[in-house]
Write an enzyme that holds these catalytic residues in place. Structure first.
Site, PDB file in Angstrom:
ATOM      1  N   GLY A  30       0.810  -1.214   0.000  1.00 54.65           N
ATOM      2  CA  GLY A  30       0.000   0.000   0.000  1.00 54.65           C
ATOM      3  C   GLY A  30       0.841   1.260   0.000  1.00 54.65           C
ATOM      4  CB  ILE A  65       2.193  -8.255   8.755  1.00 51.20           C
ATOM      5  CG1 ILE A  65       3.082  -8.781   9.903  1.00 51.20           C
ATOM      6  CG2 ILE A  65       2.757  -8.679   7.399  1.00 51.20           C
ATOM      7  CD1 ILE A  65       3.108 -10.313  10.031  1.00 51.20           C
ATOM      8  CG  ASP A  94      -4.448  -4.949  14.763  1.00 51.28           C
ATOM      9  OD1 ASP A  94      -3.201  -4.907  14.793  1.00 51.28           O
ATOM     10  OD2 ASP A  94      -5.150  -4.074  14.230  1.00 51.28           O
ATOM     11  CD  GLN A 103      -1.902  -1.699  15.823  1.00 53.18           C
ATOM     12  OE1 GLN A 103      -1.650  -0.523  16.028  1.00 53.18           O
ATOM     13  NE2 GLN A 103      -1.787  -2.255  14.627  1.00 53.18           N
ATOM     14  CE1 TYR A 153       1.983  -2.472  12.153  1.00 47.71           C
ATOM     15  CE2 TYR A 153       1.677  -0.525  13.505  1.00 47.71           C
ATOM     16  CZ  TYR A 153       1.866  -1.106  12.265  1.00 47.71           C
ATOM     17  OH  TYR A 153       1.947  -0.316  11.144  1.00 47.71           O
ATOM     18  N   PRO A 184       4.315   6.885   9.816  1.00 49.42           N
ATOM     19  CG  PRO A 184       4.116   5.511   7.951  1.00 49.42           C
ATOM     20  CD  PRO A 184       4.852   5.644   9.245  1.00 49.42           C
TER      21      PRO A 184
HETATM   22  N1  CAA Z   1     -10.102   1.548  23.528  1.00 49.53           N
HETATM   23  C1  CAA Z   1     -10.716   1.153  24.663  1.00 49.53           C
HETATM   24  N2  CAA Z   1     -11.464   0.059  24.751  1.00 49.53           N
HETATM   25  C2  CAA Z   1     -11.583  -0.693  23.659  1.00 49.53           C
HETATM   26  C3  CAA Z   1     -10.977  -0.352  22.436  1.00 49.53           C
HETATM   27  C4  CAA Z   1     -10.221   0.829  22.421  1.00 49.53           C
HETATM   28  N3  CAA Z   1      -9.618   1.248  21.304  1.00 49.53           N
HETATM   29  N4  CAA Z   1     -11.261  -1.282  21.531  1.00 49.53           N
HETATM   30  C5  CAA Z   1     -12.044  -2.196  22.151  1.00 49.53           C
HETATM   31  N5  CAA Z   1     -12.244  -1.823  23.430  1.00 49.53           N
HETATM   32  C6  CAA Z   1     -13.046  -2.489  24.444  1.00 49.53           C
HETATM   33  C7  CAA Z   1     -14.394  -2.938  23.875  1.00 49.53           C
HETATM   34  O1  CAA Z   1     -15.318  -1.886  23.944  1.00 49.53           O
HETATM   35  C8  CAA Z   1     -14.742  -4.093  24.793  1.00 49.53           C
HETATM   36  O2  CAA Z   1     -15.176  -3.588  26.031  1.00 49.53           O
HETATM   37  P1  CAA Z   1     -16.156  -4.475  26.979  1.00 49.53           P
HETATM   38  O3  CAA Z   1     -15.402  -5.724  27.306  1.00 49.53           O
HETATM   39  O4  CAA Z   1     -16.386  -3.587  28.149  1.00 49.53           O
HETATM   40  O5  CAA Z   1     -17.366  -4.726  26.142  1.00 49.53           O
HETATM   41  C9  CAA Z   1     -13.398  -4.715  25.001  1.00 49.53           C
HETATM   42  O6  CAA Z   1     -12.406  -3.693  24.832  1.00 49.53           O
HETATM   43  C10 CAA Z   1     -13.175  -5.786  23.962  1.00 49.53           C
HETATM   44  O7  CAA Z   1     -11.930  -6.342  24.202  1.00 49.53           O
HETATM   45  P2  CAA Z   1     -11.480  -7.597  23.369  1.00 49.53           P
HETATM   46  O8  CAA Z   1     -10.175  -8.032  23.906  1.00 49.53           O
HETATM   47  O9  CAA Z   1     -12.580  -8.621  23.354  1.00 49.53           O
HETATM   48  O10 CAA Z   1     -11.294  -6.926  21.953  1.00 49.53           O
HETATM   49  P3  CAA Z   1     -11.879  -7.446  20.575  1.00 49.53           P
HETATM   50  O11 CAA Z   1     -11.395  -8.823  20.355  1.00 49.53           O
HETATM   51  O12 CAA Z   1     -13.327  -7.177  20.487  1.00 49.53           O
HETATM   52  O13 CAA Z   1     -11.196  -6.432  19.540  1.00 49.53           O
HETATM   53  C11 CAA Z   1      -9.295  -5.537  18.400  1.00 49.53           C
HETATM   54  C12 CAA Z   1      -9.863  -6.032  19.722  1.00 49.53           C
HETATM   55  C13 CAA Z   1      -9.294  -6.661  17.374  1.00 49.53           C
HETATM   56  C14 CAA Z   1      -7.878  -5.107  18.646  1.00 49.53           C
HETATM   57  C15 CAA Z   1     -10.131  -4.374  17.886  1.00 49.53           C
HETATM   58  O14 CAA Z   1     -10.294  -3.426  18.927  1.00 49.53           O
HETATM   59  C16 CAA Z   1      -9.445  -3.660  16.732  1.00 49.53           C
HETATM   60  O15 CAA Z   1      -9.376  -4.174  15.614  1.00 49.53           O
HETATM   61  N6  CAA Z   1      -8.946  -2.471  16.975  1.00 49.53           N
HETATM   62  C17 CAA Z   1      -8.236  -1.668  15.974  1.00 49.53           C
HETATM   63  C18 CAA Z   1      -6.794  -1.762  16.200  1.00 49.53           C
HETATM   64  C19 CAA Z   1      -6.087  -0.812  15.278  1.00 49.53           C
HETATM   65  O16 CAA Z   1      -6.295   0.403  15.280  1.00 49.53           O
HETATM   66  N7  CAA Z   1      -5.188  -1.327  14.458  1.00 49.53           N
HETATM   67  C20 CAA Z   1      -4.474  -0.497  13.547  1.00 49.53           C
HETATM   68  C21 CAA Z   1      -4.250  -1.267  12.271  1.00 49.53           C
HETATM   69  S1  CAA Z   1      -3.612  -0.193  10.993  1.00 49.53           S
HETATM   70  C22 CAA Z   1      -2.013   0.027  11.400  1.00 49.53           C
HETATM   71  O17 CAA Z   1      -1.488  -0.552  12.286  1.00 49.53           O
HETATM   72  C23 CAA Z   1      -1.241   0.997  10.534  1.00 49.53           C
HETATM   73  C24 CAA Z   1      -0.583   2.015  11.343  1.00 49.53           C
HETATM   74  O18 CAA Z   1       0.631   1.955  11.529  1.00 49.53           O
HETATM   75  C25 CAA Z   1      -1.359   3.166  11.884  1.00 49.53           C
END
Ligand code: CAA
Length: 253
Positions: free
Chosen positions: A19, A97, A100, A156, A159, A189
């Site tokens: 990308g 990669i 998450d 992360q 990561y 980035p």
């Molecule tokens: N902040 C605070 N709380 C959070 C949260 C956050 N960002 N994300 C989830 N939660 C909370 C949920 O609300 C939930 O709360 P309850 O238990 O009270 O209902 C709880 O945490 C869920 O926890 P889980 O461990 O069960 O999390 P999950 O399996 O549902 O999902 C995850 C976790 C897969 C990491 C998901 O949150 C996700 O995909 N997040 C995005 C991560 C992200 O931004 N990645 C960036 C990728 S791009 C990149 O990396 C490029 C770059 O360099 C910028």
């Protein structure tokens, strides 16, 4: 001798068909570099599209297959590229990669797979080019880190650890090579318009975009511009630095 008669500097870009990597290849080629994109041979469909995307560059962007997590494979590929194109002057480590998961759910496999590409990959590539660069007295290494290495991100731990590690690595290597005309920097980035960010769940992505002061995802070209800047011949006084390109998502001093 006229400038155009000088041999082109050779730039190797890992994750080069990805990308952000593709756009880095294009901008470096526009800056007069001979570019080689290194990426997994298994990304066949993406590779076919990439070849179309760079067809207009008249051979200035090539492709070589490599897995950055394979130390010996990286050595062989560096040797191959140097035989074919000449010494590597510029290395951009953009291969990365995500795996998450919150730590309570993260498996050792998710941890190790990510470390092998995002952090070991930087070691594996730098290890094989650094001696040549220092011996010749010129080199530009740009490692792609991430805003999430600076701030940490929910889900992360792997990561964020690797990306913070990339900057620590870069500062240490910058010291080792500073006297030899080789600079080592990171670009961090923010969230960009790439397949990696598209894979973030839509609701979370929308929240993230709402928090970006510039009001949009970054474009790959925004990142490539920073890489071209740091890898320019006259950028020799910038080393051990991190250049954030994140639309104001994280501001620091
Ligand atoms: N902040 C605070 N709380 C959070 C949260 C956050 N960002 N994300 C989830 N939660 C909370 C949920 O609300 C939930 O709360 P309850 O238990 O009270 O209902 C709880 O945490 C869920 O926890 P889980 O461990 O069960 O999390 P999950 O399996 O549902 O999902 C995850 C976790 C897969 C990491 C998901 O949150 C996700 O995909 N997040 C995005 C991560 C992200 O931004 N990645 C960036 C990728 S791009 C990149 O990396 C490029 C770059 O360099 C910028």
């Amino acid at each position: 001798m006229s400038h155009s008669a000088l041999p082109k500097r050779v730039a190797l870009v890992t994750g080069g068909i990805g990308g952000i990597g593709t756009e880095i290849c294009r901008q470096l080629a526009r800056a007069g570099r001979q570019v080689i994109a290194l990426d997994l041979a298994s990304r066949e469909e993406r590779l076919a599209v990439f070849r179309d995307e760079v067809a207009g560059f008249d051979g200035a962007i090539g492709f070589e297959p490599a897995d950055v997590s394979d130390f010996d494979g990286c050595r062989q590929q560096v040797e191959r590229v140097e035989q074919r194109h000449g010494s590597i002057d510029i290395l951009v480590n953009a291969a990365g990669i995500t795996r998450d998961a919150s730590l309570r759910k993260m498996t050792p496999q998710q941890w190790h797979e990510l470390m092998r590409v995002n952090l070991d990959g930087v070691f594996n590539m730098c290890r094989h080019v650094v001696e040549g660069m220092t011996a010749r007295g010129f080199g530009r290494i740009v490692n792609i880190s991430s805003v999430n290495g600076q701030t940490g991100q929910f889900g992360q731990t792997n990561y964020s650890a690797a990306k913070a590690g990339v900057h620590g690595f870069s500062m240490a290597l910058a010291r080792e090579t500073a006297r030899k005309g080789v600079t080592v920097n990171t670009v961090s980035p923010g969230y960009c318009d790439t397949p990696m960010v598209a894979a973030v769940p839509a609701e979370i992505r929308a929240q993230i975009i709402a928090g970006i002061p510039v009001g949009r995802l970054g474009a790959p070209a925004d990142i490539a511009r920073a890489v071209a800047f740091l890898s320019a011949d006259d950028a020799g006084y910038i080393t051990g630095a991190n250049l954030p390109v994140n639309g104001g998502y994280f501001m620091s001093f």
